[in-house]
Design a protein around this motif. Sequence first.
Motif, PDB file in Angstrom:
ATOM      1  N   LEU A   1       0.805  -1.216   0.000  1.00  0.00           N
ATOM      2  CA  LEU A   1       0.000   0.000   0.000  1.00  0.00           C
ATOM      3  C   LEU A   1       0.841   1.270   0.000  1.00  0.00           C
ATOM      4  CD1 LEU A   1      -2.876  -1.044   2.444  1.00  0.00           C
ATOM      5  CD2 LEU A   1      -2.935  -0.937  -0.047  1.00  0.00           C
ATOM      6  N   SER A   2       2.112   1.149   0.332  1.00  0.00           N
ATOM      7  CA  SER A   2       3.001   2.312   0.267  1.00  0.00           C
ATOM      8  C   SER A   2       3.587   2.499  -1.129  1.00  0.00           C
ATOM      9  CB  SER A   2       4.138   2.168   1.290  1.00  0.00           C
ATOM     10  OG  SER A   2       5.005   1.096   0.935  1.00  0.00           O
ATOM     11  N   GLU A   3       3.334   1.534  -2.026  1.00  0.00           N
ATOM     12  CA  GLU A   3       3.831   1.614  -3.396  1.00  0.00           C
ATOM     13  C   GLU A   3       2.942   2.574  -4.196  1.00  0.00           C
ATOM     14  OE1 GLU A   3       5.491   1.358  -6.986  1.00  0.00           O
ATOM     15  OE2 GLU A   3       6.388   0.703  -5.121  1.00  0.00           O
ATOM     16  N   ALA A   4       3.447   3.756  -4.464  1.00  0.00           N
ATOM     17  CA  ALA A   4       2.630   4.806  -5.061  1.00  0.00           C
ATOM     18  C   ALA A   4       2.477   4.671  -6.571  1.00  0.00           C
ATOM     19  CB  ALA A   4       3.231   6.175  -4.734  1.00  0.00           C
ATOM     20  N   GLU A   5       3.395   3.959  -7.229  1.00  0.00           N
ATOM     21  CA  GLU A   5       3.416   3.976  -8.693  1.00  0.00           C
ATOM     22  C   GLU A   5       2.649   2.822  -9.336  1.00  0.00           C
ATOM     23  OE1 GLU A   5       7.663   4.103  -9.272  1.00  0.00           O
ATOM     24  OE2 GLU A   5       7.573   6.253  -9.692  1.00  0.00           O
ATOM     25  N   SER A   6       2.146   1.895  -8.536  1.00  0.00           N
ATOM     26  CA  SER A   6       1.421   0.747  -9.087  1.00  0.00           C
ATOM     27  C   SER A   6      -0.075   0.997  -9.058  1.00  0.00           C
ATOM     28  CB  SER A   6       1.756  -0.524  -8.293  1.00  0.00           C
ATOM     29  OG  SER A   6       3.093  -0.899  -8.497  1.00  0.00           O
ATOM     30  N   ASP A   7      -0.728   0.689 -10.179  1.00  0.00           N
ATOM     31  CA  ASP A   7      -2.168   0.872 -10.283  1.00  0.00           C
ATOM     32  C   ASP A   7      -2.939  -0.283  -9.662  1.00  0.00           C
ATOM     33  OD1 ASP A   7      -2.312   3.300 -12.201  1.00  0.00           O
ATOM     34  OD2 ASP A   7      -0.916   1.933 -13.165  1.00  0.00           O
ATOM     35  N   ALA A   8      -2.315  -1.458  -9.613  1.00  0.00           N
ATOM     36  CA  ALA A   8      -2.954  -2.634  -9.024  1.00  0.00           C
ATOM     37  C   ALA A   8      -1.962  -3.339  -8.111  1.00  0.00           C
ATOM     38  CB  ALA A   8      -3.430  -3.580 -10.115  1.00  0.00           C
ATOM     39  N   LEU A   9      -2.436  -3.705  -6.940  1.00  0.00           N
ATOM     40  CA  LEU A   9      -1.606  -4.383  -5.946  1.00  0.00           C
ATOM     41  C   LEU A   9      -2.224  -5.755  -5.692  1.00  0.00           C
ATOM     42  CD1 LEU A   9      -1.352  -1.349  -3.499  1.00  0.00           C
ATOM     43  CD2 LEU A   9       0.350  -2.034  -5.214  1.00  0.00           C
ATOM     44  N   VAL A  10      -1.462  -6.796  -5.974  1.00  0.00           N
ATOM     45  CA  VAL A  10      -1.968  -8.163  -5.894  1.00  0.00           C
ATOM     46  C   VAL A  10      -1.333  -8.881  -4.712  1.00  0.00           C
ATOM     47  CG1 VAL A  10      -2.114 -10.383  -7.081  1.00  0.00           C
ATOM     48  CG2 VAL A  10      -2.365  -8.257  -8.382  1.00  0.00           C
ATOM     49  N   TYR A  11      -2.162  -9.488  -3.889  1.00  0.00           N
ATOM     50  CA  TYR A  11      -1.653 -10.262  -2.761  1.00  0.00           C
ATOM     51  C   TYR A  11      -2.220 -11.673  -2.856  1.00  0.00           C
ATOM     52  CZ  TYR A  11       0.224 -10.999   1.943  1.00  0.00           C
ATOM     53  OH  TYR A  11       0.955 -11.446   3.014  1.00  0.00           O
ATOM     54  N   VAL A  12      -1.336 -12.648  -2.985  1.00  0.00           N
ATOM     55  CA  VAL A  12      -1.721 -14.058  -3.062  1.00  0.00           C
ATOM     56  C   VAL A  12      -1.318 -14.710  -1.750  1.00  0.00           C
ATOM     57  CG1 VAL A  12      -1.475 -16.206  -4.341  1.00  0.00           C
ATOM     58  CG2 VAL A  12      -1.330 -14.029  -5.556  1.00  0.00           C
ATOM     59  N   ALA A  13      -2.272 -15.256  -1.032  1.00  0.00           N
ATOM     60  CA  ALA A  13      -1.981 -15.746   0.315  1.00  0.00           C
ATOM     61  C   ALA A  13      -2.658 -17.083   0.602  1.00  0.00           C
ATOM     62  CB  ALA A  13      -2.425 -14.711   1.352  1.00  0.00           C
ATOM     63  N   ARG A  14      -2.063 -17.800   1.526  1.00  0.00           N
ATOM     64  CA  ARG A  14      -2.590 -19.092   1.971  1.00  0.00           C
ATOM     65  C   ARG A  14      -3.821 -18.881   2.853  1.00  0.00           C
ATOM     66  NH1 ARG A  14       1.420 -23.413   4.927  1.00  0.00           N
ATOM     67  NH2 ARG A  14       0.109 -25.282   4.743  1.00  0.00           N
ATOM     68  N   THR A  15      -4.861 -19.647   2.595  1.00  0.00           N
ATOM     69  CA  THR A  15      -6.100 -19.502   3.351  1.00  0.00           C
ATOM     70  C   THR A  15      -6.013 -20.201   4.700  1.00  0.00           C
ATOM     71  OG1 THR A  15      -7.398 -19.470   1.318  1.00  0.00           O
ATOM     72  CG2 THR A  15      -8.586 -19.876   3.346  1.00  0.00           C
ATOM     73  N   THR A  16      -5.894 -19.428   5.753  1.00  0.00           N
ATOM     74  CA  THR A  16      -6.028 -19.939   7.118  1.00  0.00           C
ATOM     75  C   THR A  16      -6.775 -18.874   7.908  1.00  0.00           C
ATOM     76  OG1 THR A  16      -3.987 -18.946   8.000  1.00  0.00           O
ATOM     77  CG2 THR A  16      -3.785 -21.120   6.955  1.00  0.00           C
ATOM     78  N   MET A  17      -7.411 -19.260   8.981  1.00  0.00           N
ATOM     79  CA  MET A  17      -8.130 -18.286   9.800  1.00  0.00           C
ATOM     80  C   MET A  17      -7.171 -17.246  10.363  1.00  0.00           C
ATOM     81  SD  MET A  17     -11.276 -18.765   9.549  1.00  0.00           S
ATOM     82  CE  MET A  17     -11.730 -17.551  10.779  1.00  0.00           C
ATOM     83  N   LYS A  18      -5.956 -17.680  10.745  1.00  0.00           N
ATOM     84  CA  LYS A  18      -4.991 -16.744  11.291  1.00  0.00           C
ATOM     85  C   LYS A  18      -4.582 -15.709  10.242  1.00  0.00           C
ATOM     86  CE  LYS A  18      -0.524 -16.444  13.632  1.00  0.00           C
ATOM     87  NZ  LYS A  18       0.631 -17.191  14.190  1.00  0.00           N
ATOM     88  N   ASN A  19      -4.311 -16.194   9.017  1.00  0.00           N
ATOM     89  CA  ASN A  19      -3.909 -15.269   7.955  1.00  0.00           C
ATOM     90  C   ASN A  19      -5.012 -14.261   7.649  1.00  0.00           C
ATOM     91  OD1 ASN A  19      -1.459 -16.532   7.722  1.00  0.00           O
ATOM     92  ND2 ASN A  19      -1.930 -17.576   5.797  1.00  0.00           N
ATOM     93  N   LYS A  20      -6.251 -14.737   7.590  1.00  0.00           N
ATOM     94  CA  LYS A  20      -7.353 -13.836   7.299  1.00  0.00           C
ATOM     95  C   LYS A  20      -7.554 -12.820   8.425  1.00  0.00           C
ATOM     96  CE  LYS A  20     -10.033 -16.501   3.974  1.00  0.00           C
ATOM     97  NZ  LYS A  20     -11.377 -16.910   3.537  1.00  0.00           N
TER      98      LYS A  20
END
Length: 328
Positions: free
Chosen positions: A71-90
């Motif tokens: 979110l601090s990356e000012a020059e990117s129009d789209a920020l993609v986060y691929v993450a493992r599904t666990t209750m803790k991660n969510k």
Amino acid sequence: MTESAEHAFLSDAVLKILEDASKSRLYAYKEADRKRFDFACDLATNWKRAVSGQTLWKHSEGIDKDIRMLLSEAESDALVYVARTTMKNKAVLHEAISDYKRAGLTDRLDRLRVFWVPEDFDADSESHRSLVFSELQNSLSRDLLLAVVLGGITKQDIASFATWSGMSGLSLAVLAQVEASGFGNYTQFGKQMGVGVAPVKERIIRLSLTGFIAPSPDPRKSGTIYEVSPKGYALMDLCGRLAAERGKGGDVDSGLRHVCSLLGIDPRRVDLWPFLPDYGTSFDESGTTVRPGRDISSRLAKEINDALARWGVSLPDPHYEIPSLDIS
């Protein structure tokens, strides 16, 4: 720290999915210098989109850092986060996002797209890789490719556009005329088109309501009240690609076929042009004749053909290139 096989697979999969879809020629693709991120690329249509992303697999404590870095990356129009599904991660992700909302930085979250991967994914399993890649391709295609890169165009937009009543080909012709010369008033525009005010007004209103054209931010400077929106450019590019592919019996490249499938378009049916004996007749998957000329693809084909033949529209066959400036 050495990344896991799952981490490497997911990062590479995002880039491969976006690169494969670029074969449609509806946008250009170039992998960018990853620098701080797990993956990054530049995508170009009539505008340029920079995509940066992170992948999380093993360490939940890294989520907060990943999100704040993205979110601090000012020059990117789209920020993609691929993450493992666990209750803790969510839960950790939810807390990080909530912090931004409480700080009044909600606008930064608009660029973020999160894609969850089953926690038991095993990159050593071919069946797991195939399934995860397919699911990731589907979600990326809809939430990033269509929603961001291609201006937010949807299957419903195509269905609506193809089935408007009135003079066939006029909708696409009006859109192309707005792109070519702008829009001042209905009378002037009607004269440019060689058609009455009433049908032009109807088309302008419909194109505006569906978001294919948008009010110009500065009419005095631009000299036009409306301008073609990113969604409108995506539509014209798609129609141009389909027009360029006619005569191939729907045998288009995999990238264009994929985008068409997302938008409910069958390239085989689009290729049933009026000068062919079977134009207006469509077929189901088994080859059985169905209601002639009523499916979306056949209606879109007629709109494209009549825009070309009746209204003299020159549709682009896009071939985008990444600008030399690297903003990754």
